[in-house]
Enzyme design. Sequence first.
Site, PDB file in Angstrom:
ATOM      1  N   HIS A  93      -6.419   1.391   8.795  1.00 48.87           N
ATOM      2  CA  HIS A  93      -5.616   2.350   9.554  1.00 48.87           C
ATOM      3  C   HIS A  93      -5.030   1.674  10.780  1.00 48.87           C
ATOM      4  O   HIS A  93      -5.651   0.817  11.394  1.00 48.87           O
ATOM      5  CB  HIS A  93      -6.411   3.600   9.938  1.00 48.87           C
ATOM      6  N   HIS A  95      -3.590   2.300  14.491  1.00 45.78           N
ATOM      7  CA  HIS A  95      -3.545   3.211  15.638  1.00 45.78           C
ATOM      8  C   HIS A  95      -2.195   3.047  16.324  1.00 45.78           C
ATOM      9  O   HIS A  95      -1.770   1.921  16.596  1.00 45.78           O
ATOM     10  CB  HIS A  95      -4.627   2.851  16.669  1.00 45.78           C
TER      11      HIS A  95
END
Length: 142
Positions: A93, A95
Site C-alpha cells: 500500500h 500512503h
Amino acid sequence: MSTIFTKIIDGEIPGRFVWKDDQCVAFMDIMPASEGHLLVVPRAEIDRWPDLPEDLAAHLFSVAHKISGALDEAFDKDRVALMIAGFDVPHTHIHLFPTEKMEEYDFAKAYAAEDTDDAAMDEAAARIRQHLGTNEDGYRED
C-alpha cells in the site's frame, strides 16, 4: 487468509473509497497522519512492493499521481507526501497525505482510529472525490 485491506476491498469491512478500478483502490486511512491521508492498494494481495509485477507497480504509481493532484487541490498544504512503509499490513500500500512538516511522516504520531472524527473523514473523502471526478463508490464518472 485475507488481509484487512482485502476485507475492505471486498466490502466485509467499511471503507471510505475515493478511487476504484480493476487493478487497485484508494481509501481513507483510519489512522491519518494528516487530513486527507489515504492508501492506494492493489486488489491483488502482494506483501512486498518490489514483488509487484512492473505493470501493476506502474499503475499504482499512476493512480497515486492522479490522486496527489486531487489532494493538492483539495487541501491547503505545502506538499503531498508519498510513502511505502509496509510493516503494518502484509499487503502492499502507498500512503498519500497532504503535509507541511516532517513530523507528520512519523506514523507513531498519527491519530488513533478511535480518535478520528467520522464526519471529518467523510468530508475529506468527498472533497477528494470531487477533485478526482469519482462517485461515492470511488469509480470515475466520465
